[in-house]
Design a protein around this motif. Structure first.
Motif, PDB file in Angstrom:
ATOM      1  N   UNK A 148      -2.767   9.583   6.094  1.00 50.47           N
ATOM      2  CA  UNK A 148      -3.417   9.916   7.545  1.00 50.47           C
ATOM      3  C   UNK A 148      -4.809   9.686   7.635  1.00 50.47           C
ATOM      4  N   UNK A 149      -5.815   9.535   6.387  1.00 46.99           N
ATOM      5  CA  UNK A 149      -7.140   9.281   6.203  1.00 46.99           C
ATOM      6  C   UNK A 149      -7.210   7.572   6.121  1.00 46.99           C
ATOM      7  N   UNK A 150      -6.176   6.922   5.034  1.00 47.65           N
ATOM      8  CA  UNK A 150      -6.794   5.746   4.646  1.00 47.65           C
ATOM      9  C   UNK A 150      -6.058   4.962   5.520  1.00 47.65           C
ATOM     10  N   UNK A 151      -4.874   5.539   5.968  1.00 43.78           N
ATOM     11  CA  UNK A 151      -4.193   4.355   7.150  1.00 43.78           C
ATOM     12  C   UNK A 151      -4.301   3.077   8.158  1.00 43.78           C
ATOM     13  N   UNK A 152      -5.469   3.450   8.978  1.00 43.01           N
ATOM     14  CA  UNK A 152      -6.575   2.148   9.058  1.00 43.01           C
ATOM     15  C   UNK A 152      -6.816   1.770   8.682  1.00 43.01           C
ATOM     16  N   UNK A 153      -7.589   1.616   7.062  1.00 37.10           N
ATOM     17  CA  UNK A 153      -8.072   0.716   7.091  1.00 37.10           C
ATOM     18  C   UNK A 153      -6.692  -0.264   6.084  1.00 37.10           C
ATOM     19  N   UNK A 202       0.381  -0.895  -0.121  1.00 43.43           N
ATOM     20  CA  UNK A 202      -0.362   0.100   0.101  1.00 43.43           C
ATOM     21  C   UNK A 202       1.442   1.422  -0.394  1.00 43.43           C
ATOM     22  N   UNK A 203       1.896   0.753   0.817  1.00 45.46           N
ATOM     23  CA  UNK A 203       3.339   2.355   1.077  1.00 45.46           C
ATOM     24  C   UNK A 203       3.748   2.977  -0.570  1.00 45.46           C
TER      25      UNK A 203
END
Length: 95
Positions: free
Chosen positions: A61-66, A53-54
């Motif tokens: 920061x918006x999607x890192x949790x997902x 993903x990286x």
């Protein structure tokens, strides 16, 4: 007896995969080593998924949790699926 022994490849090229898996996983040492290998695989899959993903530029920061959830889910699903086989054999569910 023959039902509790490893069966090598036959002259015709056939395998007794089911029996060999059952016989192999009746040994607790084999089960422990296999589960430890699956722990290592799970960490590897988590890291690889997260890194993918990286690399694709999807981390923010918006999607890192997902993405962490997806990476964790991939690792857990593979781990649980793979570990269920020796656990089913060693507990007698699969004979």
């Amino acid at each position: 007896g023959a039902a509790n022994a490893y069966i090598p490849e036959s002259a015709a090229g056939g395998f007794s995969t089911y029996q060999n898996v059952v016989v192999g996983f009746q040994n607790i040492l084999v089960v422990i080593i296999y589960i430890l290998a699956m722990v290592a695989l799970a960490f590897h899959l988590y890291h690889g998924s997260w890194s993918m993903f990286q690399t694709l530029g999807l981390n923010n920061t918006r999607y890192n949790g997902l993405w962490r959830f997806v990476a964790t889910a991939i690792a857990v699903i593979v781990f649980v699926g793979n570990v269920s086989i020796p656990l089913a054999v060693i507990t007698g569910i699969v004979r």
